[in-house]
Design an enzyme around this catalytic site. Structure first.
Site, PDB file in Angstrom:
ATOM      1  N   HIS A 162     -11.863  -5.885   8.006  1.00 39.21           N
ATOM      2  CA  HIS A 162     -12.597  -5.709   6.764  1.00 39.21           C
ATOM      3  C   HIS A 162     -13.821  -4.840   7.004  1.00 39.21           C
ATOM      4  CE1 HIS A 162     -10.202  -9.368   6.216  1.00 39.21           C
ATOM      5  NE2 HIS A 162     -10.185  -9.075   4.937  1.00 39.21           N
TER       6      HIS A 162
ATOM      7  N   GLU B 236       0.813  -1.217   0.000  1.00 34.58           N
ATOM      8  CA  GLU B 236       0.000   0.000   0.000  1.00 34.58           C
ATOM      9  C   GLU B 236       0.848   1.269   0.000  1.00 34.58           C
ATOM     10  OE1 GLU B 236      -0.541  -2.602   1.886  1.00 34.58           O
ATOM     11  OE2 GLU B 236      -2.454  -3.329   1.101  1.00 34.58           O
TER      12      GLU B 236
END
Lengths: 293, 446
Positions: free
Chosen positions: A126, A56
């Site tokens: 999540h 990322e």
């Protein structure tokens, strides 16, 4: 269209209109884990829609570099929960690029997209809503849509905005939310909240999925308590629309303290999600207490 | 080179092991099976009699002997050099045969930088500027590499590459303006000294966080490739910054996304007080390149011609072949890390003196110039006087200038000023009307 289709449509419009625009991130090439980029690689080519390695901080840093040259960079972070390795690049670099260079350089043509929010079973990693971490960072814009129609217009505005933007997409709405969405491009302005229902007794403010919760709470309040609620979708978290939500002097006009209804100060749990989330009963109860203050 | 490029194109169509061997020589780490995507090539029928490895993740043979690979740090990647320490060309075929004017520009750039460093370091000691970082000992890495690039190649630096800007003729006035944060600073006084940036000279503004520029440079190179700009990007960083995750990210992205970029590592022996033995345990930074599939070389950073030759060839190939190159320039940080550092706390004066006296890029180039009859003691004296005069003049002018108007505190956060920020700007203006006497307003532009 549903929400992910609305996103695809916005991305399609962007790549069609702007030959410099590229989309990249983990797994975007085959269409993405939420199908947001389906068909785009075939349509626009592998140099414009491509996978990156699993990193990322690299994705965002790379995106900044593309934007520095003036090209349009649309970076995908697979889940908002994984944006943290990129925090340094976002906060220390992207947000400050224009200011620190005296406007010699900027990365305004960078947009970062990420799936956001609870989904029923996402647990700690999540389900997160990390916008608060970015809310106090001058130089970036953070935008969260409540629906497919809003998503396409806001995403297009983010992509075209001359400042680096983070666009969080409520994943629970990707398939569930369906509405009429124009195929042609259109823009919804940033930093403008929307009063989606007028009211006179209580103001309810939310963004993303929660807008639907408070809309229902507004109905419950009308039916059960005879209370008239104003419902506001904030849409842009930073820079936010202060004027719509409150006037600077509104503190003296409040008849009750402001109430915040949100998750608890714990990581997002798995099996306890139904108890964790700020559902309509908790919002309704807060409203009821406020009316009786 | 044409053969290498066309072979690279054939590569994607998986022509088999013959081509694989050729390309392994050209591109270390390039893999047979992995480069031709399993979904795109036709599925080969796997015969149960075929005992070769079929893993998508590596192109390699089986071995039935248990053996760990021993990292080699006793005799590491050799250091390319052109001149010896006395400035004599070792192998004439490596002499770049640069014209006198160009080599004199190398020399003047390095020495002018050195002179500016001395005066600005001193000015910090005297409280005239808040902070400074010198480039002592590393001038060769800046000038040799800058000279090998095109003027429009984009530069991402760390903070110790002022010689690149110097070579690109950035005026002394603007170096000083940034250090003083005065009204002439194109950066509008926003950052600490030595955080230079110049749009016209394609030098991206420096930022303090280390290694953040590395994946950014890769993105810029990718965009340059897409634009068919015939442009490369060079990214400078120190051996310390190379430990950051952003460095790993940048290298990996550059290789997988086939970006025309030169990674230029200044290995100067220290990251503030941390010596290389505490920074890494492998064979420096050059040895990491092949691990990413990146063409790599180690050079003598104090040999301006070696730096020049390596950068020149890397640039040519990076653009022609759309692949990254890693240059590790070995050098030594003669000065302290910055004005906030006193390196006598962690290294000996003898060590520093060795590099200053026995292996300095400026001295070595001067020996070369003198032996070619392109420079002499008289010119040296005249140039020292002239360059010192230029620096002092620029410095005195920079001192006298006002600082920018405090309104510039508020602009450029976004492209447009948001309403809240305008309110804050107005609030400061009102505050200064009442309390202005407590602020150094006389030094600021009205």
């Amino acid at each position: 269209m549903n929400l992910f289709q609305a996103i695809t449509s916005a991305l399609d419009n962007s790549l069609a209109k702007d030959p410099t625009a590229v989309i990249f991130g983990e797994d975007v090439a085959f269409g993405g884990v939420f199908r947001c980029t389906v068909g785009l690689r075939d349509k626009y080519g592998k140099d414009r829609v491509f996978n990156t390695p699993l990193c990322e901080q690299g994705i965002v840093g790379f995106g900044i570099g593309i934007a520095v040259t003036g090209a349009t960079a649309i970076a995908e972070i697979q889940f908002a929960d994984y944006i943290f390795p990129a925090f340094d690049q976002i906060v220390n670099e992207a947000a400050k690029y224009r200011y620190r260079s005296g406007d010699l350089f900027n990365c305004g043509s960078l947009t970062i997209r990420a799936p956001w929010g609870c989904v029923g079973h996402g647990a700690l990693y999540h389900s997160q809503c990390p916008e608060a971490f970015f809310a106090h960072c001058p130089g970036i814009k953070v935008v969260i849509p409540r629906s497919p129609f809003q998503a396409k217009g806001l995403l297009l505005s983010c992509i075209e905005d001359k400042n680096p933007c983070i666009f969080f997409e409520p994943k629970i709405l990707y398939r569930a939310a369906v509405e009429q969405v124009p195929v042609e491009p259109y823009n919804i302005p940033l930093s403008q909240a929307e009063v989606i229902q007028e009211g006179s007794d209580v103001t309810l403010v939310a963004w993303g999925t929660q807008v639907h919760v408070i809309r229902e709470v507004a109905s419950m309040a009308r039916e059960k308590l005879g209370v008239s609620c104003e419902v506001i979708d904030l849409r842009t978290i930073v820079p936010w629309d202060v004027d719509t939500v409150c006037k600077e002097e509104c503190f003296l006009h409040l008849e009750a303290p402001i109430s915040r209804v949100c998750g608890y100060d714990t990581p997002f749990p798995h099996i306890f999600e139904p108890f964790y989330i700020p559902d309509k009963w908790k919002c309704y109860d807060a409203l009821r207490k406020m009316i009786n203050y | 080179m044409a053969a290498a490029v066309s072979a690279a194109r054939l590569w994607g169509k998986s022509r088999g092991l013959g081509q694989a061997a050729f390309l392994l020589l050209q591109r270390p780490g390039a893999r047979g099976l992995a480069r031709s995507h399993p979904h795109r090539q036709q599925q080969q029928a796997f015969s149960s009699l075929d005992d070769k490895p079929q893993f998508p993740g590596a192109s390699a043979e089986f071995i039935d002997k248990l053996e760990f690979i021993q990292p080699n740090v006793i005799s590491g990647i050799p250091i390319y050099r052109v001149m010896d320490r006395q400035g004599q060309i070792i192998n004439p075929s490596e002499d770049p045969h640069l014209p006198q004017e160009k080599v004199l520009k190398f020399y003047r750039s390095m020495t002018l930088l050195n002179t500016m460093d001395r005066i600005l370091y001193e000015s910090q000691r005297q409280g005239r500027i808040s902070f400074y970082m010198t480039n002592y000992g590393e001038e060769g890495t800046h000038v040799g590499s800058a000279a090998a690039l095109d003027g429009t190649d984009l530069v991402f630096g760390q903070y110790r590459e002022a010689g690149v800007l110097m070579y690109r003729d950035y005026p002394l006035e603007l170096f000083m303006a940034q250090c003083y944060g005065n009204i002439s600073d194109p950066g509008k006084g926003r950052q600490m000294p030595v955080h230079y940036g110049c749009k016209e000279r394609h030098f991206v503004t420096i930022s303090s966080p280390l290694a953040t520029q590395i994946p950014q440079a890769v993105g810029a190179a990718y965009a340059a490739k897409r634009a068919n700009a015939n442009r490369t990007v060079i990214c400078y960083f120190g051996e310390g910054a190379a430990s950051e995750g952003d460095a790993h990210a940048g290298f990996n992205f550059a290789a997988t996304l086939e970006c025309p970029i030169i990674f230029f590592c200044r290995n100067n022996g220290y990251a503030i007080s941390t010596p290389t033995y505490e920074q890494y345990r492998g064979d420096g930074i050059a040895a990491r390149g092949p691990g990413y599939g990146i063409m790599s070389i180690r050079v003598d950073g104090n040999d301006v011609f070696a730096v020049y030759n390596a950068t020149k060839e890397a640039r040519r190939r990076a653009v022609a072949e759309n692949q990254p190159f890693l240059i590790e320039a070995m050098t030594y940080r003669i000065g302290h890390h910055s004005t906030s550092d006193d390196s006598s706390a962690y290294r000996s004066v003898d060590e520093v003196n060795y590099w200053d006296k026995q292996d300095h890029p400026i001295s070595r180039l001067r020996h070369y110039l003198v032996s070619r009859g392109w420079w002499d003691e008289e010119q040296e004296k005249a140039w020292r006087k002239q360059s010192r005069k230029k620096v002092i003049e620029a410095f005195e002018q920079a001192e006298r200038k006002l600082k920018p108007n405090p309104n510039l505190l508020f602009s450029d956060v976004y492209q447009e000023m948001p309403a809240q920020l305008r309110k804050q700007q107005e609030s400061l203006a009102r505050h200064l009307q009442t309390y202005g006497e407590h602020y150094p307003l006389d030094h600021y532009d009205k």
